[in-house]
Design a protein around this motif. Structure first.
Motif, PDB file in Angstrom:
ATOM      1  N   ALA A   1      46.994  36.338 -48.726  1.00 20.32           N
ATOM      2  CA  ALA A   1      46.580  35.513 -47.852  1.00 20.32           C
ATOM      3  C   ALA A   1      45.711  34.366 -48.393  1.00 20.32           C
ATOM      4  CB  ALA A   1      46.066  36.070 -46.678  1.00 20.32           C
ATOM      5  N   VAL A   2      45.417  33.315 -47.908  1.00 20.76           N
ATOM      6  CA  VAL A   2      44.392  32.323 -48.431  1.00 20.76           C
ATOM      7  C   VAL A   2      43.733  31.568 -47.176  1.00 20.76           C
ATOM      8  CG1 VAL A   2      46.243  30.504 -48.341  1.00 20.76           C
ATOM      9  CG2 VAL A   2      44.161  30.211 -49.982  1.00 20.76           C
ATOM     10  N   ILE A   3      42.402  31.110 -47.451  1.00 22.95           N
ATOM     11  CA  ILE A   3      41.635  30.462 -46.473  1.00 22.95           C
ATOM     12  C   ILE A   3      42.023  29.131 -46.650  1.00 22.95           C
ATOM     13  CG2 ILE A   3      39.187  30.239 -45.770  1.00 22.95           C
ATOM     14  CD1 ILE A   3      38.486  32.693 -46.788  1.00 22.95           C
ATOM     15  N   VAL A   4      42.149  28.291 -45.563  1.00 24.91           N
ATOM     16  CA  VAL A   4      42.613  26.843 -45.543  1.00 24.91           C
ATOM     17  C   VAL A   4      41.378  26.324 -45.040  1.00 24.91           C
ATOM     18  CG1 VAL A   4      44.398  25.230 -45.267  1.00 24.91           C
ATOM     19  CG2 VAL A   4      45.074  27.491 -45.919  1.00 24.91           C
ATOM     20  N   PRO A   5      40.495  25.747 -45.648  1.00 22.39           N
ATOM     21  CA  PRO A   5      39.374  25.058 -44.605  1.00 22.39           C
ATOM     22  C   PRO A   5      39.599  23.726 -44.084  1.00 22.39           C
ATOM     23  CG  PRO A   5      38.840  25.191 -46.862  1.00 22.39           C
ATOM     24  CD  PRO A   5      40.289  25.766 -46.791  1.00 22.39           C
ATOM     25  N   GLN A   6      40.579  23.051 -44.674  1.00 26.93           N
ATOM     26  CA  GLN A   6      41.053  21.622 -44.405  1.00 26.93           C
ATOM     27  C   GLN A   6      42.564  21.639 -43.960  1.00 26.93           C
ATOM     28  OE1 GLN A   6      39.429  20.340 -48.370  1.00 26.93           O
ATOM     29  NE2 GLN A   6      38.166  19.013 -47.123  1.00 26.93           N
ATOM     30  N   THR A   7      42.852  20.458 -43.376  1.00 26.32           N
ATOM     31  CA  THR A   7      44.206  20.189 -43.174  1.00 26.32           C
ATOM     32  C   THR A   7      44.540  18.889 -43.771  1.00 26.32           C
ATOM     33  OG1 THR A   7      43.674  19.032 -41.054  1.00 26.32           O
ATOM     34  CG2 THR A   7      44.218  21.375 -40.736  1.00 26.32           C
ATOM     35  N   ILE A   8      43.779  18.370 -44.209  1.00 27.71           N
ATOM     36  CA  ILE A   8      43.889  17.039 -45.146  1.00 27.71           C
ATOM     37  C   ILE A   8      42.951  16.873 -46.187  1.00 27.71           C
ATOM     38  CG2 ILE A   8      45.319  15.479 -43.365  1.00 27.71           C
ATOM     39  CD1 ILE A   8      42.617  14.193 -42.972  1.00 27.71           C
ATOM     40  N   ILE A   9      43.066  16.317 -47.268  1.00 28.31           N
ATOM     41  CA  ILE A   9      42.262  16.121 -48.259  1.00 28.31           C
ATOM     42  C   ILE A   9      41.039  15.421 -47.912  1.00 28.31           C
ATOM     43  CG2 ILE A   9      41.870  15.222 -50.623  1.00 28.31           C
ATOM     44  CD1 ILE A   9      44.919  15.741 -51.156  1.00 28.31           C
ATOM     45  N   GLY A  10      39.861  15.798 -48.139  1.00 30.54           N
ATOM     46  CA  GLY A  10      38.474  15.217 -47.851  1.00 30.54           C
ATOM     47  C   GLY A  10      38.143  15.443 -46.447  1.00 30.54           C
ATOM     48  N   GLN A  11      38.806  16.102 -45.612  1.00 30.54           N
ATOM     49  CA  GLN A  11      38.417  16.750 -44.185  1.00 30.54           C
ATOM     50  C   GLN A  11      36.771  17.159 -44.328  1.00 30.54           C
ATOM     51  OE1 GLN A  11      40.708  19.326 -42.028  1.00 30.54           O
ATOM     52  NE2 GLN A  11      39.551  19.369 -40.294  1.00 30.54           N
TER      53      GLN A  11
END
Length: 512
Positions: A336-346
């Motif tokens: 699993a991985v933590i995904v803190p953004q949905t687009i670059i630079g968010q």
């Protein structure tokens, strides 16, 4: 007569892989069998002189020898070894000098009417590797290919020293009669041949003969002898032999204005080389696996430091790496991985309010993020990642490893209702429907596309599959050929639930 010129240098700077005498003799015998009768031998970076010794033993036609070497003790060693050979009327000049400063063009002019053999094993090291040692054994930054508007090899941040020396020799002896034979990494040969379309180095009869670099040099690289003849009619392709006693196995180089790994195989499948109907994406990049990558365990998650991680599941997504893409259909993973953004630079400020446990975990480990060296993270929001966008959250994906020597495409299904993320060693297409993904995955694994890939992929590259290669796969051409019954039959054998989502209609609209 031996003319010995000596200066003093420090050996630690040279990227030294000495050619075993047995291998040097084998190469010289092979050159003689091909009809080489050199009158002049030139060896830059001659080291302990094994090539000079082997050449003098093999070629009775040699009348002049030029050995260039920066390390003074090697010059003395060569002198002593040559003195034990059978006496011959050969003018031998051993010159202690930096190869990048030596005027090889003067030798070429002096022996314009003689057959020259440029033979050697230049250092298998990059300029960055030498710079780390603060080496003085480096070329000046220059455009060795004389290319206006095209970045030459020495303009790059990192380049191979042996490639620079190869280009130096090809330029110096451009108008000579004779041959060229260097032991180099296969990547160097590929780069030289690739440059032929633009620069037309004066060489023909190009051949790459494989050696066992691990056995000969204890080096884990793909390497061999790069052989060519000087000629006014430059070749744009190179024959490949697996060993000195093997027939030609393939030819790589330029055909139909495309650079390919296997010319014959490519010409049989060139119709499918075009533009991919969809954009291939690379997986996400975070450079902080100790914090970001997790393993799913019974009571939640565990990070790579074997710490139990108690966080909300909202920003946690299933993850696949290159090593996970072994099956044609993938519907489970422990990663699993933590995904803190949905687009670059968010902006990532929202995490503290919406996911306080996740924020506390990330903030507690912020030093790991601060240690990331890549400039892409500079002046970006905390915990930033790259390779992320709306395409990352498509529920169905078709993926392939960029690192492994295989061209199988996998169908990646959602896990526990979430889209699966891939890391930056993988490439993928994202789809909104299972039907689209299933049909494209089936198509990409068909012989037409697979044979094309086999003809354009260079297997000795560090990253075997690249986005550039994948964007050449015109799989829509192949997809239009199939009766969907064959697609359905395939998935019935491999997953009945998937087969039920594939219609019997032809064609597809491809999203970007």
């Amino acid at each position: 007569m031996i003319d010995l010129q000596i200066k003093t240098r420090d050996k630690s700077e040279y990227g030294d892989f000495q050619t075993p005498l047995k291998l040097a003799r084998q190469i010289c015998r092979w050159l003689k069998e091909t009809g080489i009768k050199p009158e002049v031998l030139v060896e830059p970076a001659c080291g302990r002189g094994n090539f000079i010794i082997a050449a003098l033993e093999t070629f009775p036609t040699i009348k002049s020898v030029y050995g260039i070497e920066i390390y003074e003790p090697y010059i003395s060693e060569i002198k002593e070894r040559i003195s034990t050979l059978e006496k011959r009327d050969v003018d031998i000049k051993l010159i202690q000098e930096n190869v990048f400063h030596f005027p090889f063009g003067d030798i070429a002019k002096r022996h314009r009417d003689n057959e020259v053999l440029v033979l050697g094993n230049p250092p298998w090291v990059t300029n960055t590797g030498l710079s780390i040692k603060q080496s003085r054994n480096l070329p000046k930054k220059s455009n060795i290919k004389n290319a206006s508007g095209i970045e030459a090899i020495t303009g790059k941040g990192n380049f191979d020293i042996s490639e620079f020396i190869t280009l130096l020799m090809l330029k110096a002896f451009a108008n000579s009669n004779g041959s060229f034979a260097f032991l180099v990494k296969n990547s160097v040969v590929k780069n030289i041949v690739h440059s032929q379309r633009d620069f037309s180095f004066p060489i023909t009869n190009l051949q790459q003969i494989g050696i066992d670099a691990k056995e000969e040099f204890d080096a884990c690289v793909d390497a061999g002898l790069f052989f060519s003849r000087f000629s006014e009619r430059p070749a744009k392709s190179c024959e490949v032999l697996k060993s000195f006693d093997s027939p030609v196995s393939r030819s790589f180089g330029w055909t139909q204005n495309k650079f390919v790994a296997d010319i014959v195989r490519y010409e049989e499948n060139a119709a499918f080389d075009g533009i991919s109907p969809s954009i291939w994406r690379q997986g996400l990049k975070h450079d902080c696996s100790a914090v970001m990558e997790l393993t799913v365990v019974e009571n939640g998650y565990r990070n790579k430091r074997y710490e139990t991680v108690c966080i909300e599941s909202g920003l946690v997504y299933p993850l696949l790496k290159s090593s996970d893409l072994k099956e044609q259909i993938i519907a489970k993973t422990k990663r699993a991985v933590i995904v803190p953004q949905t687009i670059i630079g968010q902006d990532t400020k929202y995490i503290e309010a919406d996911y306080p446990l996740t924020f506390n975990y990330l903030n507690r480990n912020k030093t790991f993020f601060e240690k990331r060296k890549s400039i892409i993270y500079r002046n970006k929001p905390p915990f930033s990642i790259f390779g992320i966008g709306s395409y990352s959250f498509k529920p169905f994906k078709v993926a392939i490893s960029g690192l492994y020597k295989q061209t199988q495409f996998s169908l990646v299904l959602p896990i526990d209702g979430k889209p699966v993320m891939l890391d930056d060693t993988c490439y993928f297409l994202g789809f909104d429907t299972l039907e689209e993904a299933a049909r494209v995955m089936y198509c990409l694994n068909q012989p037409e596309i697979q044979n094309l890939l086999q003809s354009i992929v260079f297997w000795d590259c560090k990253r075997v599959i690249t986005k550039d290669i994948l964007m050449r796969l015109n799989y829509e051409e192949v997809l239009e050929k199939f009766d969907n019954e064959s697609v359905i039959i395939f998935f019935e054998r491999n997953g009945a639930e998937i087969a039920g989502n594939v219609s019997r209609r032809k064609g597809l609209q491809f999203p970007n």
